[in-house]
Design an enzyme around this catalytic site. Sequence first.
Site, PDB file in Angstrom:
ATOM      1  N   TYR A 185      84.589  32.715 -22.539  1.00  0.00           N
ATOM      2  CA  TYR A 185      84.259  31.199 -21.787  1.00  0.00           C
ATOM      3  C   TYR A 185      83.662  30.529 -23.748  1.00  0.00           C
ATOM      4  CZ  TYR A 185      81.554  26.554 -21.419  1.00  0.00           C
ATOM      5  OH  TYR A 185      80.890  25.470 -21.705  1.00  0.00           O
ATOM      6  N   SER A 232      73.215  20.694 -24.701  1.00  0.00           N
ATOM      7  CA  SER A 232      74.573  19.951 -24.441  1.00  0.00           C
ATOM      8  C   SER A 232      73.486  19.376 -23.070  1.00  0.00           C
ATOM      9  CB  SER A 232      75.105  21.559 -24.091  1.00  0.00           C
ATOM     10  OG  SER A 232      76.194  21.265 -23.115  1.00  0.00           O
ATOM     11  N   TYR A 267      77.694  13.806 -22.292  1.00  0.00           N
ATOM     12  CA  TYR A 267      78.831  13.703 -21.898  1.00  0.00           C
ATOM     13  C   TYR A 267      78.734  12.579 -21.301  1.00  0.00           C
ATOM     14  CZ  TYR A 267      80.315  18.249 -23.577  1.00  0.00           C
ATOM     15  OH  TYR A 267      81.094  20.065 -23.754  1.00  0.00           O
ATOM     16  N   THR A 320      79.994  13.051 -27.363  1.00  0.00           N
ATOM     17  CA  THR A 320      80.749  13.204 -27.122  1.00  0.00           C
ATOM     18  C   THR A 320      82.336  12.473 -26.680  1.00  0.00           C
ATOM     19  OG1 THR A 320      79.842  15.657 -26.898  1.00  0.00           O
ATOM     20  CG2 THR A 320      82.169  15.822 -26.328  1.00  0.00           C
ATOM     21  N   LYS A 361      80.635  12.336 -31.619  1.00  0.00           N
ATOM     22  CA  LYS A 361      81.882  13.712 -32.073  1.00  0.00           C
ATOM     23  C   LYS A 361      82.823  13.712 -31.004  1.00  0.00           C
ATOM     24  CE  LYS A 361      80.465  18.093 -30.913  1.00  0.00           C
ATOM     25  NZ  LYS A 361      81.826  18.782 -29.820  1.00  0.00           N
ATOM     26  N   HIS A 365      86.510  20.019 -30.183  1.00  0.00           N
ATOM     27  CA  HIS A 365      85.610  20.319 -29.145  1.00  0.00           C
ATOM     28  C   HIS A 365      86.362  22.033 -29.648  1.00  0.00           C
ATOM     29  CE1 HIS A 365      83.602  19.347 -26.314  1.00  0.00           C
ATOM     30  NE2 HIS A 365      84.373  20.822 -25.837  1.00  0.00           N
TER      31      HIS A 365
END
Length: 389
Positions: A25, A107, A130, A156, A252, A276
């Site tokens: 990942y 995050s 997000y 983001t 971002k 990313h």
Amino acid sequence: MTVITTIEDLRRIYRRRAPKMFYDYCESGSWTEQTFRDNTSDFTKIRLRQKVAVDMSNRSTASTMVGQPVSMPVALAPVGMTGMQHADGEILAARAAEAFGVPFTLSTMSICSIEDVAEKTSKPFWFQLYVMRDWDFVGRILQRAKDAGIDTLVLTLDLQLLGQRHKDLKNGLSAPPKPTLANLINLSTKWAWGLGMLATPRRKFGNIVGHVQGVSDPSDLMKWTAEQFDPQLDWSKIERIRDMWGRKLILKGILDVEDARMAAKIGADAIVVSNHGGRQLDGAHSSIRMLPSILDAVGDQVEVHLDSGIRSGQDVLKALALGAKGTYIGRAFIYGLGAMGQAGVTKALEVIHTELDKTMALCGERDVKNLGRHNLVVPHGFEDPAVLM
């Protein structure tokens, strides 16, 4: 005993200790992984100018990022599922960053929640958002961030849908993970990781489970997440979030000059030139290749940072010398975390700092804020995105 002097040393230890599905990942890109590879290889095309017979004493790497004092212009980037790389990973990384004097970015898709990290740290960290279809969730998570004392939001923009990441699909990595038989066998060999995960209650997406109506268990979460990334995110919605937040805003995922101009126009405090980490649009230019043209377009209007591809203090120096005011490390700190927990994140920061400090001195500079293009040899065509190298 392994002597750790480079980020690559940490990566090798991390690979041995972390489950394969979580290593993959971290250490992969989308489709052919061309952009993932270019992010690092393009740094090597920029060379440094050596200077001698200069006073190299009393050096300083201290600077600021969006007005916040930092010991060096490096922030820990937002990384989803950090708490699956090592038990309580977000908390450990945040503590390491706080002690070192650099920002940590949590995050939205973290394992440890905003409240968990705030409770275990003493200074404000940054929060990455997000944008979801569920605007009630967006409003509530922004308020939770404010309540935790966070004053900097990293929004983001380049994940309205997921790029195809072949390794993740083959490993059954989803939300929550659905490991294959091969990965279950692999998990059974990672004793230290497994014991750590058994000892912590933090094994779900803490910012989501219990905070969304109808999401109370992993199966609910998988369905909700699959449907929630907002494909209709546009500049009007970005302005709406800016107004809802009302504090420092970093955008971002900027990799285009026109997008950079729009970001500056709507009043962002900073933009992050980023693809990313090569995990979205494969075939796009590396971040370091796009940095000069974006700086030329908006560098006098908005603070410009760089993310994607940094694996050393020399990479940091090259980005700063081209004109970036800050940089982000994602994989580099994850290698440290997966290898050695909080001590590994600290070691990653120490490695980056040592390389930045010593390279700066050998380039004839004593203050990181004095770095500029005069410290670099940039190949012909590198700064023109239309030129393929």
